[in-house]
Design an enzyme around this catalytic site. Structure first.
Site, short mmCIF file in Angstrom:
data_model
loop_
_atom_site.label_atom_id
_atom_site.label_comp_id
_atom_site.label_asym_id
_atom_site.label_seq_id
_atom_site.Cartn_x
_atom_site.Cartn_y
_atom_site.Cartn_z
N PRO A 31 36.57 40.43 48.29
CA PRO A 31 36.39 41.89 48.18
C PRO A 31 36.62 42.38 46.75
CG PRO A 31 38.41 41.38 49.37
CD PRO A 31 37.68 40.08 49.17
N GLU A 44 45.51 36.72 50.63
CA GLU A 44 45.42 37.88 49.74
C GLU A 44 44.67 37.57 48.45
OE1 GLU A 44 47.52 37.89 52.03
OE2 GLU A 44 47.57 39.99 52.64
N ARG A 75 16.37 34.35 53.02
CA ARG A 75 15.16 35.01 53.53
C ARG A 75 14.19 35.39 52.43
NH1 ARG A 75 14.84 40.37 53.12
NH2 ARG A 75 13.51 40.78 54.90
N ASP A 102 10.09 45.26 52.05
CA ASP A 102 11.14 45.76 52.92
C ASP A 102 11.86 46.98 52.37
OD1 ASP A 102 10.60 43.78 54.63
OD2 ASP A 102 12.28 42.50 54.05
C1 JDE Z 1 34.08 39.75 50.93
N1 JDE Z 1 33.63 41.85 50.98
C2 JDE Z 1 34.75 41.72 51.67
C3 JDE Z 1 39.73 38.69 51.89
C4 JDE Z 1 41.86 39.66 51.09
C5 JDE Z 1 43.92 41.47 51.29
C6 JDE Z 1 43.68 40.60 52.34
C7 JDE Z 1 42.63 39.69 52.23
C8 JDE Z 1 40.48 36.08 47.70
O1 JDE Z 1 39.45 36.15 48.61
C9 JDE Z 1 39.57 37.02 49.67
C10 JDE Z 1 38.55 37.01 50.63
C11 JDE Z 1 38.65 37.82 51.74
C12 JDE Z 1 37.57 37.78 52.77
O2 JDE Z 1 36.36 38.36 52.27
C13 JDE Z 1 36.25 39.74 52.30
C14 JDE Z 1 35.06 40.36 51.65
N2 JDE Z 1 33.23 40.71 50.54
O3 JDE Z 1 37.08 40.44 52.82
C15 JDE Z 1 40.74 38.71 50.93
C16 JDE Z 1 42.15 40.55 50.08
N3 JDE Z 1 43.16 41.44 50.18
C17 JDE Z 1 40.67 37.88 49.81
#
Ligand code: JDE
Length: 223
Positions: free
Chosen positions: A86, A113, A151, A166
């Site tokens: 994220p 995290e 795709r 699209d």
């Molecule tokens: C990917 N948009 C959202 C989550 C995470 C607090 C808790 C968890 C270091 O990599 C990550 C990956 C993810 C999972 O992917 C997503 C995502 N694109 O959520 C965390 C961050 N902060 C960390």
């Protein structure tokens, strides 16, 4: 295109990417997909992939060793290494399209995290986010990223219309669409669509597309 996904939950990618258009892309030889369990690159008896953060703080951190071993085992001179997180650059159709020329993608699925920053600095070419929300697991984001990229590969859709036509490719949302029956429980298909008048239909679609973009996605409209 060759894609290697590295995750601690390989089942979360193998199943969704094995069916439908992603499954067919593999049968057609357009996509060579392999999903790898990160734990196979651990060396300790507990197969640990995470540890506590230096300096304190919440949660756990994905450690260097297994991720370095995975990338070193999988990479070739033409691979691009993508981390799903994220904290990455937010994906949209232009970001997706920028990956279609790549011969080999290695996708690392973030979890916990964070991920030891030395992985990001030394191995990762692109940090990609699928949107501003937190998932439990980057493997879910990897499915979305892979689907969107594959795709676009020539031949993947095997469909009458090209991916270039699209929604989003032209920067606006498309008009609403209807199919049979003309009258469903008193809800009627707009007359213009039944008129056979192509110019009027095109004008209606354009106007409806703009209207929908204005209400649902004003951020897509130019100022
Ligand atoms: C990917 N948009 C959202 C989550 C995470 C607090 C808790 C968890 C270091 O990599 C990550 C990956 C993810 C999972 O992917 C997503 C995502 N694109 O959520 C965390 C961050 N902060 C960390």
């Amino acid at each position: 295109m060759k894609i290697d996904i590295v995750t601690i939950f390989p089942e979360m990618c193998a199943a969704p990417l094995g069916v439908s258009i992603m499954g067919r892309a593999q049968e057609k030889g357009l996509l060579q997909l392999a999903v790898h369990d990160l734990r196979q690159w651990t060396t300790d008896k507990h197969r640990r992939v995470d540890d506590e953060p230096y300096g304190g703080g919440q949660g756990m951190v994905m450690t260097c060793e297994p991720l370095f071993a995975a990338v070193e085992a999988l990479r070739s001179p033409d691979s691009r290494v993508v981390l799903m997180t994220p904290q990455g650059r937010r994906m949209d159709q232009a970001v997706v399209a920028s990956f279609t020329p790549c011969a080999h993608l290695i996708i690392l699925c973030g979890h916990y995290e964070g991920i030891d920053h030395r992985v990001v600095e030394a191995l990762v070419d692109d940090e990609i986010s699928i949107g501003d929300y937190i998932l439990t697991n980057g493997a879910i984001a990897a499915n979305i990223f892979v689907d969107a990229v594959v795709r676009l590969l020539p031949g993947a859709l095997g469909d009458e219309r090209s991916a270039a036509e699209d929604s989003f490719s032209e920067g606006l949302i498309e008009a609403p669409c209807y199919s049979r029956p003309e009258d469903f429980r008193g809800m009627k298909v707009p007359d213009v669509l039944l008129s056979g008048h192509h110019a009027k239909i095109a004008a209606w679609k354009k106007e409806q597309g703009l209207r929908r973009t204005l209400t649902n996605r004003p951020d897509l409209l130019p100022d």
